[in-house]
Motif scaffolding. Sequence first.
Motif, mmCIF file in Angstrom:
data_model
loop_
_atom_site.group_PDB
_atom_site.id
_atom_site.type_symbol
_atom_site.label_atom_id
_atom_site.label_comp_id
_atom_site.label_asym_id
_atom_site.label_seq_id
_atom_site.Cartn_x
_atom_site.Cartn_y
_atom_site.Cartn_z
ATOM 1 N N THR A 82 -10.137 -11.938 4.931
ATOM 2 C CA THR A 82 -8.701 -11.429 4.007
ATOM 3 C C THR A 82 -9.294 -10.904 2.728
ATOM 4 N N ARG A 83 -10.299 -11.798 2.014
ATOM 5 C CA ARG A 83 -10.836 -11.239 0.661
ATOM 6 C C ARG A 83 -11.406 -9.946 0.646
ATOM 7 N N ALA A 84 -12.336 -9.606 1.733
ATOM 8 C CA ALA A 84 -12.957 -8.419 1.811
ATOM 9 C C ALA A 84 -11.916 -7.392 1.943
ATOM 10 N N ARG A 85 -10.958 -7.674 2.756
ATOM 11 C CA ARG A 85 -10.027 -6.615 3.086
ATOM 12 C C ARG A 85 -9.290 -6.196 1.744
ATOM 13 N N ARG A 86 -8.676 -7.295 0.874
ATOM 14 C CA ARG A 86 -8.136 -7.001 -0.222
ATOM 15 C C ARG A 86 -9.087 -6.268 -1.436
ATOM 16 N N ARG A 87 -10.504 -6.490 -1.469
ATOM 17 C CA ARG A 87 -11.290 -5.604 -2.092
ATOM 18 C C ARG A 87 -11.495 -4.597 -1.718
ATOM 19 N N ALA A 88 -11.413 -4.031 -0.699
ATOM 20 C CA ALA A 88 -11.597 -2.708 -0.132
ATOM 21 C C ALA A 88 -10.238 -1.942 -0.337
ATOM 22 N N LEU A 89 -8.983 -2.716 -0.156
ATOM 23 C CA LEU A 89 -7.713 -2.062 -0.494
ATOM 24 C C LEU A 89 -7.589 -1.957 -2.025
ATOM 25 N N ARG A 90 -8.134 -2.690 -2.852
ATOM 26 C CA ARG A 90 -7.949 -2.531 -4.237
ATOM 27 C C ARG A 90 -8.878 -1.343 -4.513
ATOM 28 N N SER A 91 -10.105 -1.248 -4.117
ATOM 29 C CA SER A 91 -10.922 -0.340 -4.284
ATOM 30 C C SER A 91 -10.448 1.369 -3.839
ATOM 31 N N GLU A 92 -9.673 1.177 -2.765
ATOM 32 C CA GLU A 92 -9.045 2.507 -2.508
ATOM 33 C C GLU A 92 -8.167 2.828 -3.373
ATOM 34 N N ILE A 93 -7.222 1.927 -3.839
ATOM 35 C CA ILE A 93 -6.089 2.089 -4.573
ATOM 36 C C ILE A 93 -6.403 2.869 -6.027
ATOM 37 N N ARG A 94 -7.821 1.984 -6.398
ATOM 38 C CA ARG A 94 -8.116 2.419 -7.973
ATOM 39 C C ARG A 94 -8.667 3.883 -7.677
ATOM 40 N N ARG A 95 -9.439 4.335 -6.543
ATOM 41 C CA ARG A 95 -9.895 5.636 -6.174
ATOM 42 C C ARG A 95 -8.821 6.662 -6.204
ATOM 43 N N PHE A 96 -7.547 6.471 -5.464
ATOM 44 C CA PHE A 96 -6.458 7.316 -5.488
ATOM 45 C C PHE A 96 -5.599 7.336 -6.600
ATOM 46 N N THR A 97 -5.753 6.368 -7.464
ATOM 47 C CA THR A 97 -4.849 6.497 -8.477
ATOM 48 C C THR A 97 -5.661 6.664 -9.848
ATOM 49 N N ALA A 98 -6.873 7.188 -9.903
ATOM 50 C CA ALA A 98 -7.864 7.449 -11.113
ATOM 51 C C ALA A 98 -7.398 8.457 -11.918
ATOM 52 N N ARG A 99 -6.594 9.487 -11.430
ATOM 53 C CA ARG A 99 -6.188 10.636 -12.342
ATOM 54 C C ARG A 99 -4.711 10.253 -12.913
ATOM 55 N N SER A 100 -3.904 9.419 -12.461
ATOM 56 C CA SER A 100 -2.684 9.174 -13.030
ATOM 57 C C SER A 100 -3.203 8.050 -14.065
#
Length: 319
Positions: A82-100
């Motif tokens: 679960t922790r690894a999945r959350r880390r991966a999800l946060r990483s994807e969110i940061r990657r897609f929201t970097a511009r905003s």
Amino acid sequence: MRRPGPLPPPERRDARDPHADPEGLVALDDEPRRRAPVLPFRRGRADTTDAAPGGGEPSETGASHEDAGAQPTGWRDVWRATRARRRALRSEIRRFTARSRRRRMIWIASLSALLLLVIGSVGAAYSPLFAVQRITIEGTVAIDQAALQEALADQVGRPLPLVDHAEVKAALVTFPLIETYTLEARPPHDLIVRIRERTPIGVVRSDAGFTTVDAAGVVLASGGARPEDQPLIDARDGLASPAFEAIGQVLRTLPDDVHGLVAEARATTPDDVTLVLHDGTEVLWGSADDSVKKAIALLAAPDGYSYYDVSSPGSISVG
């Protein structure tokens, strides 16, 4: 030649036979059908049990993957996954929201800089860095500059935005020759006071002698002797009458060269203003309307007459 006999009819199977044909006919292939083995479900263990070789029934020993060396899945494994999945999800969110996020940081930085600039400017304006050190007075002719500087001395040392306009007004009211004034703050240390003086138009006779007044009837000075450069004003009902108001408007609009020729101005109504020159010539001026045109007509009139009627500037009468 003998015909062959008919084929025997197909045998029917028992309806209870699980391998019975849907149409009740005997299948050509008599090999029995195989079914997948049913494996028992065990909590915390592998979901399947090793089947017997050859696809038959499960082995009698009931061996499972756990027996083959597999570790059971515990709560620590679930937490780590679960922790690894959350880390991966946060990483994807940061990657897609970097511009905003970058745009938001730019806006925050810009607004912060603007706010700091405004606060710094206001703080500096109200600090001693912008205190009044010099007061400059402009537009005075008859008023003493030193007296004005002394009256406004309380404003020296104050920040320019904190100059008290009420105190300035109270100080300047004591000078009757001041008609209007304006204040201008010129950073970092200068206060400019622009004054418009009242223009005397003549004198009126009073019990104390002669009083110099302006067009509004404000008393500018009093004395026992009559000023030679000011005409004597004779208005029915005094300084508050419509006759005096008409005289004031006429004398104020006269050019300097014509005003210097007037020795007396009298009127009983606003429409019969009469000017008497120093040489005794009378000029019927009429009302205060078109005073500039009337003055031009008087200057253009022929000399040698003792009476001029310029009440109608289009047609002058002499006598």
